[in-house]
Design a protein around this motif. Structure first.
Motif, PDB file in Angstrom:
ATOM      1  N   PRO A 162       0.834  -1.215   0.000  1.00 48.45           N
ATOM      2  CA  PRO A 162       0.000   0.000   0.000  1.00 48.45           C
ATOM      3  C   PRO A 162       0.862   1.255   0.000  1.00 48.45           C
ATOM      4  N   SER A 163       0.356   2.298  -0.618  1.00 47.14           N
ATOM      5  CA  SER A 163       1.127   3.532  -0.778  1.00 47.14           C
ATOM      6  C   SER A 163       1.545   4.147   0.553  1.00 47.14           C
ATOM      7  N   SER A 164       0.785   3.881   1.604  1.00 45.39           N
ATOM      8  CA  SER A 164       1.101   4.470   2.905  1.00 45.39           C
ATOM      9  C   SER A 164       2.038   3.595   3.746  1.00 45.39           C
ATOM     10  N   ALA A 165       2.406   2.430   3.234  1.00 41.61           N
ATOM     11  CA  ALA A 165       3.244   1.507   4.006  1.00 41.61           C
ATOM     12  C   ALA A 165       4.700   1.960   4.019  1.00 41.61           C
ATOM     13  N   GLN A 166       5.415   1.484   5.042  1.00 40.01           N
ATOM     14  CA  GLN A 166       6.852   1.691   5.130  1.00 40.01           C
ATOM     15  C   GLN A 166       7.524   0.325   5.177  1.00 40.01           C
ATOM     16  N   VAL A 167       8.762   0.263   4.694  1.00 40.52           N
ATOM     17  CA  VAL A 167       9.465  -1.019   4.632  1.00 40.52           C
ATOM     18  C   VAL A 167      10.923  -0.830   5.033  1.00 40.52           C
ATOM     19  N   SER A 168      11.483  -1.880   5.634  1.00 39.22           N
ATOM     20  CA  SER A 168      12.922  -1.882   5.929  1.00 39.22           C
ATOM     21  C   SER A 168      13.488  -3.227   5.508  1.00 39.22           C
ATOM     22  N   LEU A 169      14.768  -3.219   5.238  1.00 41.50           N
ATOM     23  CA  LEU A 169      15.453  -4.463   4.869  1.00 41.50           C
ATOM     24  C   LEU A 169      16.673  -4.628   5.753  1.00 41.50           C
ATOM     25  N   MET A 193      20.082  -2.571   5.773  1.00 38.81           N
ATOM     26  CA  MET A 193      20.564  -2.109   4.484  1.00 38.81           C
ATOM     27  C   MET A 193      19.624  -1.052   3.883  1.00 38.81           C
ATOM     28  N   TYR A 194      18.366  -1.069   4.356  1.00 35.20           N
ATOM     29  CA  TYR A 194      17.374  -0.074   3.901  1.00 35.20           C
ATOM     30  C   TYR A 194      16.541   0.298   5.122  1.00 35.20           C
ATOM     31  N   PRO A 195      16.828   1.455   5.738  1.00 35.14           N
ATOM     32  CA  PRO A 195      16.086   1.858   6.948  1.00 35.14           C
ATOM     33  C   PRO A 195      14.600   2.034   6.648  1.00 35.14           C
ATOM     34  N   LEU A 196      13.786   1.867   7.677  1.00 40.45           N
ATOM     35  CA  LEU A 196      12.331   1.940   7.537  1.00 40.45           C
ATOM     36  C   LEU A 196      11.911   3.268   6.910  1.00 40.45           C
ATOM     37  N   ALA A 197      11.264   3.165   5.752  1.00 31.60           N
ATOM     38  CA  ALA A 197      10.839   4.362   5.025  1.00 31.60           C
ATOM     39  C   ALA A 197       9.883   3.938   3.920  1.00 31.60           C
ATOM     40  N   LYS A 198       9.342   4.942   3.232  1.00 27.04           N
ATOM     41  CA  LYS A 198       8.522   4.643   2.068  1.00 27.04           C
ATOM     42  C   LYS A 198       9.377   3.892   1.048  1.00 27.04           C
ATOM     43  N   PRO A 199       8.809   2.931   0.346  1.00 27.29           N
ATOM     44  CA  PRO A 199       9.599   2.169  -0.631  1.00 27.29           C
ATOM     45  C   PRO A 199      10.145   3.063  -1.747  1.00 27.29           C
TER      46      PRO A 199
END
Length: 437
Positions: A162-169, A193-199
């Protein structure tokens, strides 16, 4: 001598007259009386001039007639009306206040699939992906190397959140090798490697490009570290952890205990495990981790199964957003219905107060005055007609017209609010579904 005395008396009189102020005239009882009652000529005043002495629950026809009998003969229609209002005008004020204070807005409060309220902000779906970079991820399964397939599936999954989601890796076990000599270094390798943020597809691609299969499998440390990745998001957010691994914990940690601790913490994250080409014995350990974390374990053996796992999550979100849209539509309708009924209740009460009480009571008083020759022109003559047709009926019609106009005005506002809120929720549902597709 007499002349001197005379002038002295005259001078004394003049001085005494100038030295004292002239006394003000004493006010009579008539002057002290209040200004005579004047009945309202506009509907806003009519609605506020009650309650009369015998209005509402105080109505007693005999007492009203007794009061009317004391009035002088020869009343004009206007004079008679003034006395009738003072005795029988109903109290519309509290009902008018309800019209004045009515809130026509329609705001509903419903959890979205992201775990936030529809009317709230700052609460999101947060997805923390933990990618196994142990040496065994270099092995091949149907469709290619495990690591390459995992990255490909993650790209697809993240791009369709979803557009409002945030993701981290976060990647674990990416240093050293799977030899005993490198175990310490490898088990300590655990990094975002990818801090929590919008994709951001470019940034995510760059982060994954440097990840190569290397060492051991510190699952427990990776899950423990995920708590700090999610902890700053505040209460009410939906936090989900996806652990992609091809084997069990090999660094001596206790992933079951850590997963349970994360799930029961204020972060309340759900821990899901995706087992990539895992043997039966190791599957049991990974299932226990998922169960402790309040999530699910899914075993995949091929590229297609891995992609299907992430696809299933997207489908779950799509269905959830569709259901949310339906529920929002229903709840908006229910809120509108409750408010429209409240408006109708006020309208009906004003109409009943006017028709079933004030109109009947005032007409009864008018007839008493007429039958007892209190009106100037006698029984059934001009002043009776003036009082009835041009005063009492006009008063009733003005109040009824006002009531209908206020009610319809609020109904129209409610209809606009209902339409607006439904359009907003429908658009949100469509936008979120489109972002998933």
């Amino acid at each position: 001598m007499r002349t001197i005395i005379a002038w002295t008396l005259i001078l004394t009189f003049i001085i005494s007259g100038c030295g004292k102020p002239t006394a003000e005239p004493v006010k009579t009882d008539e002057a002290k009386k209040k200004k005579p009652f004047q009945p309202a000529t506009k509907v806003e005043g009519m609605l506020r001039e009650g309650p009369g002495k015998y209005a509402g629950d105080h109505y007693d026809e005999d007492k009203v007639n007794q009061a009317l009998s004391k009035l002088p003969d020869g009343l004009t229609g206007d004079q008679a009306y003034s006395h009738i209002v003072q005795l029988l005008a109903e109290d519309y004020g509290p009902l008018v206040d309800k019209y004045d204070s009515f809130d026509p807005s329609i705001k509903v409060d419903l959890d979205t699939p992201e775990g936030k309220k529809a009317a709230q902000a700052g609460k999101h779906l947060n997805v923390a992906i933990l990618l196994d970079a142990s040496g065994s991820m270099a092995e091949k399964i149907s469709g290619g190397k495990k690591m390459d397939l995992a990255k490909e599936a993650i790209r697809g999954f993240v791009s369709q959140l979803p557009s409002s989601a945030q993701v981290s890796l976060r990647v674990y076990g990416y240093k050293g090798s799977n030899s005993t000599a490198d175990k310490k270094e490898s088990c300590a390798s655990n990094q975002v490697m990818y801090p929590l943020a919008k994709p951001d597809s470019d940034r995510l691609e760059k982060a994954m490009a440097s990840v190569k299969p290397a060492g051991w499998t510190p699952i427990a440390e990776a899950i423990k570290a995920a708590k700090s990745d999610l902890a700053s998001q505040g209460q009410g957010s939906e936090n989900v952890v996806y652990v992609v691994s091809d084997g069990k914990e090999t660094c001596g940690g206790d992933p079951v205990s850590v997963a349970q601790s994360l799930h029961e913490s204020n972060v309340k994250a759900v821990v899901n495990i995706i087992g990539l080409d895992v043997n039966d014995a190791e599957q049991q350990g990974l299932k226990a981790v998922a169960e402790a974390g309040g999530g699910e374990y899914t075993a995949v053996q091929t590229k297609e199964e891995l992609e299907q796992q992430f696809k299933a999550e997207r489908q779950r979100l799509e269905i959830a957003w569709k259901n949310w849209g339906v529920k929002m539509d229903t709840k908006i309708g229910q809120t509108w219905s409750e408010k429209i009924e409240a408006v109708w209740d006020v309208e009906n009460k004003i109409r009943a107060l006017n028709d079933d009480q004030e109109k009947l009571h005032m007409e009864s008083a008018m007839n008493y005055l007429n039958e007892n020759n209190k009106l100037i022109d006698g029984k059934y003559k001009d002043q009776y007609q003036v009082l009835y047709k041009h005063i009492l009926l006009e008063r009733r019609q003005m109040i009824l017209d006002y009531n209908e106009e206020r009610s319809h005005m609020i109904e129209n506002l409610l209809e606009k609010e209902k339409t607006k809120e439904r359009e907003i929720s429908d658009q949100k549902s469509k936008d979120e579904i489109n972002s998933i597709d």
